[in-house]
Scaffold this motif. Sequence first.
Motif, PDB file in Angstrom:
ATOM      1  N   UNK A  47       0.721  -1.206  -0.051  1.00 63.07           N
ATOM      2  CA  UNK A  47       0.052   0.186  -0.077  1.00 63.07           C
ATOM      3  C   UNK A  47       0.810   1.072  -0.093  1.00 63.07           C
ATOM      4  N   UNK A  48       0.336   2.168  -0.569  1.00 62.47           N
ATOM      5  CA  UNK A  48       1.234   3.518  -0.882  1.00 62.47           C
ATOM      6  C   UNK A  48       0.129   4.845  -0.821  1.00 62.47           C
ATOM      7  N   UNK A  49       0.682   5.809  -0.517  1.00 61.67           N
ATOM      8  CA  UNK A  49      -0.286   6.890  -0.648  1.00 61.67           C
ATOM      9  C   UNK A  49      -0.304   7.323  -2.067  1.00 61.67           C
ATOM     10  N   UNK A  50      -1.406   7.700  -2.618  1.00 60.22           N
ATOM     11  CA  UNK A  50      -1.844   7.944  -3.901  1.00 60.22           C
ATOM     12  C   UNK A  50      -1.184   9.379  -4.542  1.00 60.22           C
ATOM     13  N   UNK A  51       0.246   9.686  -4.381  1.00 62.34           N
ATOM     14  CA  UNK A  51       0.792  10.957  -4.576  1.00 62.34           C
ATOM     15  C   UNK A  51       2.214  10.660  -5.150  1.00 62.34           C
ATOM     16  N   UNK A  52       2.233  11.024  -6.507  1.00 58.79           N
ATOM     17  CA  UNK A  52       3.383  10.843  -7.359  1.00 58.79           C
ATOM     18  C   UNK A  52       4.395  11.870  -6.718  1.00 58.79           C
ATOM     19  N   UNK A  53       5.900  11.441  -6.556  1.00 61.24           N
ATOM     20  CA  UNK A  53       6.969  12.373  -5.966  1.00 61.24           C
ATOM     21  C   UNK A  53       7.325  13.438  -6.803  1.00 61.24           C
ATOM     22  N   UNK A  54       6.823  13.209  -8.254  1.00 66.04           N
ATOM     23  CA  UNK A  54       7.361  14.633  -8.994  1.00 66.04           C
ATOM     24  C   UNK A  54       6.620  15.722  -8.668  1.00 66.04           C
ATOM     25  N   UNK A  55       5.167  15.750  -8.686  1.00 62.75           N
ATOM     26  CA  UNK A  55       4.163  16.672  -8.447  1.00 62.75           C
ATOM     27  C   UNK A  55       3.287  15.897  -7.489  1.00 62.75           C
ATOM     28  N   UNK A  56       2.946  16.322  -6.472  1.00 59.92           N
ATOM     29  CA  UNK A  56       1.884  15.814  -5.598  1.00 59.92           C
ATOM     30  C   UNK A  56       0.667  15.677  -6.025  1.00 59.92           C
ATOM     31  N   UNK A  57       0.536  14.622  -6.816  1.00 60.68           N
ATOM     32  CA  UNK A  57      -0.940  14.537  -7.693  1.00 60.68           C
ATOM     33  C   UNK A  57      -1.315  13.053  -7.520  1.00 60.68           C
ATOM     34  N   UNK A  58      -2.711  12.650  -7.506  1.00 60.42           N
ATOM     35  CA  UNK A  58      -2.990  11.435  -7.575  1.00 60.42           C
ATOM     36  C   UNK A  58      -2.462  10.618  -8.899  1.00 60.42           C
ATOM     37  N   UNK A  59      -2.166   9.417  -8.832  1.00 64.09           N
ATOM     38  CA  UNK A  59      -1.539   8.592  -9.956  1.00 64.09           C
ATOM     39  C   UNK A  59      -2.177   7.824 -10.924  1.00 64.09           C
ATOM     40  N   UNK A  60      -3.466   7.379 -10.385  1.00 60.09           N
ATOM     41  CA  UNK A  60      -4.155   6.419 -11.068  1.00 60.09           C
ATOM     42  C   UNK A  60      -4.468   7.100 -12.537  1.00 60.09           C
ATOM     43  N   UNK A  61      -4.548   6.128 -13.572  1.00 63.56           N
ATOM     44  CA  UNK A  61      -4.934   6.758 -15.046  1.00 63.56           C
ATOM     45  C   UNK A  61      -6.812   6.314 -15.218  1.00 63.56           C
ATOM     46  N   UNK A  62      -6.832   5.521 -14.540  1.00 62.31           N
ATOM     47  CA  UNK A  62      -8.266   5.065 -14.456  1.00 62.31           C
ATOM     48  C   UNK A  62      -8.789   4.805 -12.907  1.00 62.31           C
ATOM     49  N   UNK A  63      -9.802   4.860 -12.523  1.00 63.25           N
ATOM     50  CA  UNK A  63     -10.221   4.826 -11.234  1.00 63.25           C
ATOM     51  C   UNK A  63      -9.576   3.565 -10.584  1.00 63.25           C
ATOM     52  N   UNK A  64      -8.710   3.411  -9.524  1.00 62.15           N
ATOM     53  CA  UNK A  64      -7.995   2.576  -9.059  1.00 62.15           C
ATOM     54  C   UNK A  64      -6.928   1.634 -10.113  1.00 62.15           C
ATOM     55  N   UNK A  65      -6.571   2.270 -11.018  1.00 60.33           N
ATOM     56  CA  UNK A  65      -5.542   1.483 -12.129  1.00 60.33           C
ATOM     57  C   UNK A  65      -4.305   2.190 -11.886  1.00 60.33           C
ATOM     58  N   UNK A  66      -3.223   1.142 -11.419  1.00 54.54           N
ATOM     59  CA  UNK A  66      -2.036   2.025 -11.002  1.00 54.54           C
ATOM     60  C   UNK A  66      -0.764   1.179 -12.060  1.00 54.54           C
ATOM     61  N   UNK A  67      -1.056  -0.193 -12.509  1.00 53.41           N
ATOM     62  CA  UNK A  67       0.146  -0.943 -13.182  1.00 53.41           C
ATOM     63  C   UNK A  67      -0.142  -0.368 -14.575  1.00 53.41           C
ATOM     64  N   UNK A  68       1.144  -0.419 -15.166  1.00 48.54           N
ATOM     65  CA  UNK A  68       1.151  -0.052 -16.501  1.00 48.54           C
ATOM     66  C   UNK A  68       1.119  -1.386 -17.489  1.00 48.54           C
ATOM     67  N   UNK A  69       1.096  -1.495 -18.936  1.00 43.90           N
ATOM     68  CA  UNK A  69       0.410  -2.545 -19.397  1.00 43.90           C
ATOM     69  C   UNK A  69       1.139  -3.632 -19.255  1.00 43.90           C
ATOM     70  N   UNK A  70       2.464  -3.822 -18.784  1.00 39.00           N
ATOM     71  CA  UNK A  70       3.248  -4.833 -18.418  1.00 39.00           C
ATOM     72  C   UNK A  70       2.671  -5.720 -17.167  1.00 39.00           C
ATOM     73  N   UNK A  71       2.153  -4.766 -16.310  1.00 40.63           N
ATOM     74  CA  UNK A  71       1.797  -5.315 -14.966  1.00 40.63           C
ATOM     75  C   UNK A  71       3.048  -5.437 -13.965  1.00 40.63           C
ATOM     76  N   UNK A  72       4.169  -4.793 -14.473  1.00 42.82           N
ATOM     77  CA  UNK A  72       5.057  -4.798 -13.479  1.00 42.82           C
ATOM     78  C   UNK A  72       5.600  -3.628 -12.920  1.00 42.82           C
ATOM     79  N   UNK A  73       4.846  -2.407 -13.331  1.00 43.93           N
ATOM     80  CA  UNK A  73       5.391  -1.157 -12.694  1.00 43.93           C
ATOM     81  C   UNK A  73       4.241  -0.492 -12.064  1.00 43.93           C
TER      82      UNK A  73
END
Length: 124
Positions: A47-73
């Motif tokens: 579990x992590x805060x939903x906050x990018x370290x570059x700019x403190x914005x939420x990261x998910x590209x769709x609700x509750x989706x954080x993994x890239x297309x490979x499922x490894x990042x």
Amino acid sequence: MQGPSQAFALCNSQDLVNSGDAVPFDVVYCGQTCMAFAIRYQDVAYAYLNRCTHVPMEMDYQPNRFFDLTGHWLICATHGAMYSPQTGQCRGGPCRGGLVQIALTENDGVVHWHTGLHLKPVEF
């Protein structure tokens, strides 16, 4: 000074699928209510805060989706920063350091998150 860590039930273990959708939850971090998320990667829950370290914005590209297309990042949809799902450390793109990790435990089919030095539950 904060007392010992407290555990709060988050979800059933089966709700977290390897490299699948996250389970969102709210925490108070450094006095502010923040979104957080739990994921499963290689059979372990994180579990992590939903906050990018570059700019403190939420990261998910769709609700509750954080993994890239490979499922490894874990990837930030806004700037493309990539993070390790096991550690939250930045592995590419515009980011500094790593995501704020939230301690989890899993037993008897339930995932629990734990308060820490700067984390506490949201009071309603």
